[in-house]
Write a protein that holds these residues in place. Structure first.
Motif, PDB file in Angstrom:
ATOM      1  N   VAL A   1       0.876  -1.168   0.000  1.00  0.00           N
ATOM      2  CA  VAL A   1       0.000   0.000   0.000  1.00  0.00           C
ATOM      3  C   VAL A   1       0.911   1.214   0.000  1.00  0.00           C
ATOM      4  CG1 VAL A   1      -1.893   1.166   1.166  1.00  0.00           C
ATOM      5  CG2 VAL A   1      -1.704  -1.317   1.293  1.00  0.00           C
ATOM      6  N   MET A   2       1.325   1.674  -1.211  1.00  0.00           N
ATOM      7  CA  MET A   2       2.310   2.727  -1.290  1.00  0.00           C
ATOM      8  C   MET A   2       1.706   4.094  -1.086  1.00  0.00           C
ATOM      9  SD  MET A   2       5.583   2.680  -3.873  1.00  0.00           S
ATOM     10  CE  MET A   2       5.210   4.060  -4.938  1.00  0.00           C
ATOM     11  N   SER A   3       0.433   4.149  -0.687  1.00  0.00           N
ATOM     12  CA  SER A   3      -0.127   5.423  -0.260  1.00  0.00           C
ATOM     13  C   SER A   3       0.309   5.721   1.174  1.00  0.00           C
ATOM     14  CB  SER A   3      -1.660   5.394  -0.361  1.00  0.00           C
ATOM     15  OG  SER A   3      -2.176   4.238   0.255  1.00  0.00           O
ATOM     16  N   GLN A   4       1.018   4.774   1.789  1.00  0.00           N
ATOM     17  CA  GLN A   4       1.674   5.005   3.071  1.00  0.00           C
ATOM     18  C   GLN A   4       3.180   4.984   2.831  1.00  0.00           C
ATOM     19  OE1 GLN A   4       0.394   1.816   5.600  1.00  0.00           O
ATOM     20  NE2 GLN A   4      -1.774   2.249   5.304  1.00  0.00           N
ATOM     21  N   PRO A   5       3.968   5.607   3.704  1.00  0.00           N
ATOM     22  CA  PRO A   5       5.424   5.567   3.511  1.00  0.00           C
ATOM     23  C   PRO A   5       5.920   4.129   3.449  1.00  0.00           C
ATOM     24  CG  PRO A   5       4.837   7.162   5.192  1.00  0.00           C
ATOM     25  CD  PRO A   5       3.583   6.423   4.863  1.00  0.00           C
ATOM     26  N   THR A   6       6.663   3.822   2.393  1.00  0.00           N
ATOM     27  CA  THR A   6       7.077   2.465   2.096  1.00  0.00           C
ATOM     28  C   THR A   6       8.581   2.440   1.850  1.00  0.00           C
ATOM     29  OG1 THR A   6       4.938   2.122   1.026  1.00  0.00           O
ATOM     30  CG2 THR A   6       6.658   0.507   0.546  1.00  0.00           C
ATOM     31  N   GLN A   7       9.251   1.466   2.424  1.00  0.00           N
ATOM     32  CA  GLN A   7      10.686   1.358   2.228  1.00  0.00           C
ATOM     33  C   GLN A   7      11.003   0.948   0.797  1.00  0.00           C
ATOM     34  OE1 GLN A   7      12.443  -1.280   5.101  1.00  0.00           O
ATOM     35  NE2 GLN A   7      12.125   0.110   6.815  1.00  0.00           N
ATOM     36  N   VAL A   8      11.898   1.683   0.167  1.00  0.00           N
ATOM     37  CA  VAL A   8      12.373   1.320  -1.167  1.00  0.00           C
ATOM     38  C   VAL A   8      13.647   0.491  -1.026  1.00  0.00           C
ATOM     39  CG1 VAL A   8      13.062   2.129  -3.442  1.00  0.00           C
ATOM     40  CG2 VAL A   8      11.407   3.454  -2.111  1.00  0.00           C
ATOM     41  N   GLY A   9      14.617   0.980  -0.223  1.00  0.00           N
ATOM     42  CA  GLY A   9      15.819   0.186  -0.013  1.00  0.00           C
ATOM     43  C   GLY A   9      16.991   0.995   0.501  1.00  0.00           C
ATOM     44  N   LEU A  10      18.114   0.293   0.621  1.00  0.00           N
ATOM     45  CA  LEU A  10      19.371   0.866   1.094  1.00  0.00           C
ATOM     46  C   LEU A  10      20.369   0.887  -0.052  1.00  0.00           C
ATOM     47  CD1 LEU A  10      19.643  -1.039   4.476  1.00  0.00           C
ATOM     48  CD2 LEU A  10      19.240   1.406   4.234  1.00  0.00           C
ATOM     49  N   ALA A  11      21.234   1.908  -0.031  1.00  0.00           N
ATOM     50  CA  ALA A  11      22.194   2.084  -1.117  1.00  0.00           C
ATOM     51  C   ALA A  11      23.517   1.420  -0.793  1.00  0.00           C
ATOM     52  CB  ALA A  11      22.405   3.577  -1.387  1.00  0.00           C
TER      53      ALA A  11
END
Lengths: 196, 210
Positions: free
Chosen positions: B31-41
């Protein structure tokens, strides 16, 4: 604790890995012909500030560590050693058999869970009473030398211990001492409690 | 604040999309209408603002050096190489950058040519495909939020092989505004109705989404 000669004693090496492996419980690997050598590799990085010139830093950042453990086995269980070798190459199905290339050693799994091929390396300390446990190790190769001949074989092995986690952001099940958002804070690379 | 070494810390990339993410099917539970983790660099994330300035020339100062400069807004590029990332979330971000994730449209399937990302709707409203992208700052405590950002391509590189994929992403943040959002219709009493005003539009701030 006061000063004294530190004598570790008969340093039996014992290993344990995931529940689906052939060493799901603490299992003796063997004894050595010479002292076991533990070599931590601290990682530091200079912060260069022009005001202090280009070579000497006024401050340094600490970037965790890994550790090398050198073990020369002389009285050992070759079956257990073969199991450790298979796990160290990513979990081959049998001695000398490889998994697919690129397999993750930890398999995104918690310690000793299926898919986690890291080995818990334990070094007993019957005299000093300060055992060492490296939670996530694997055998590096090289150096790994298995001499064959009429003399007793002294197998030279090198183990690398790392701060494995299944969530580098913190809070992964493989590092229960960490919390989400704090990265490696609280992660354990070694302690002095033996596996069972 | 005094001089110090600025250490941002474990810089998690977060994404928050429009309200349509709560209802669009086939999202794998995200549910990306809430803050969602994309990842680490795998390395530092780089923020590169591009300020736009225009010379105001004067013959008295000659043709090369102006006595005054005009500011003509800015945009920001944010580049990152993610090594520990959620491929479903990245897929959704790609879909939004390609015109939006409408019903039946996933990443790789085209929206009509010329589709506007904002569609004249407020940021984070249903149908607005801009993504609010946040870079967390657990050590320094100064997060970065880009309320109207989208993935650009190029550079967007997805390596596939036996090594862990290090996906190269570049986001562009703009000061999104729409004439449809300006209050009221144009009338003689409301001469700014449906006008596009840049003053006060947020390009970035240092808050996190909730």
């Amino acid at each position: 604790m006061s000063r004294a000669f530190f004598v570790n004693g008969e340093s039996m090496v014992a290993v344990k890995s995931n529940v689906a492996s052939a060493i799901p419980v603490l299992t003796q690997l063997g004894l050595t012909d010479s002292p076991i050598r533990i070599t931590p590799n601290f990682r530091h990085q200079d912060i260069i500030v022009d005001a202090w010139g280009p070579q000497v830093p006024p401050e340094i950042q600490a970037f965790l560590l890994d550790v090398n453990i050198t073990i020369s086995l002389v009285h050992f269980d070759p079956v257990v050693l073969a199991v450790c070798e298979s796990l160290s190459i990513g979990g081959g199905a049998a001695d000398g058999t490889t998994p697919r290339a690129g397999v993750l050693m930890g398999g995104n799994a918690a310690r000793f869970a299926v898919g986690n091929n890291y080995i818990g390396l334990n070094i007993l300390s019957p005299v000093a009473g300060v055992p060492w446990r490296f939670l996530y190790t694997y055998m590096t190769g090289p150096p790994l030398t298995f001499p064959l001949g009429t003399e007793r074989s002294v197998v030279t092995t090198n183990w690398r211990g790392i701060l494995y986690t299944n969530d580098p952001f913190g809070g992964g099940t493989a590092q229960p001492g960490t919390a989400a958002g704090t990265g490696a804070l609280g992660a354990v690379i070694w302690d002095h409690i033996l596996d069972t | 604040m005094a001089n110090a070494y600025n250490i941002n810390g474990e810089t998690m990339v977060m994404a928050k999309g429009g309200a349509h993410f709560a209802t669009v099917p086939g999202l794998g539970g995200i549910v990306m209408s809430q803050p969602t983790q994309v990842g680490l660099a795998s390395d530092s994330i780089r923020i590169t603002p591009t300020f736009r300035h225009t010379n105001v020339p004067s013959a008295d100062f000659g043709p090369a050096v102006p006595p005054e400069v005009m500011f003509n807004l800015a945009h920001v590029d944010i580049s990152m190489g993610l090594i520990f990332w959620d491929n479903q979330v990245v897929d959704l971000c790609m879909a939004e950058a390609m015109g939006g994730l409408g019903a039946g449209f996933g990443a790789g399937k085209m929206q009509p040519a010329g589709q506007m990302l904002g569609r004249g709707r407020p940021l984070l409203a249903s149908g607005n495909s801009f993504i609010s992208m946040v870079l967390l700052s657990p050590v320094l405590g100064i997060p970065w939020r880009f309320p109207a950002s989208y993935l650009t391509a190029p550079p967007l590189e997805i390596p596939l092989g036996t090594k862990a994929s290090l996906i190269q992403l570049n986001w562009r943040a703009i000061p999104y505004a729409s004439p449809l959002l300006s209050g009221g219709n144009f009338t003689s009493g409301n001469p700014r109705g449906k006008d596009v005003l840049s003053s006060g539009v947020v390009l970035w701030d240092h808050f996190t989404d909730d």
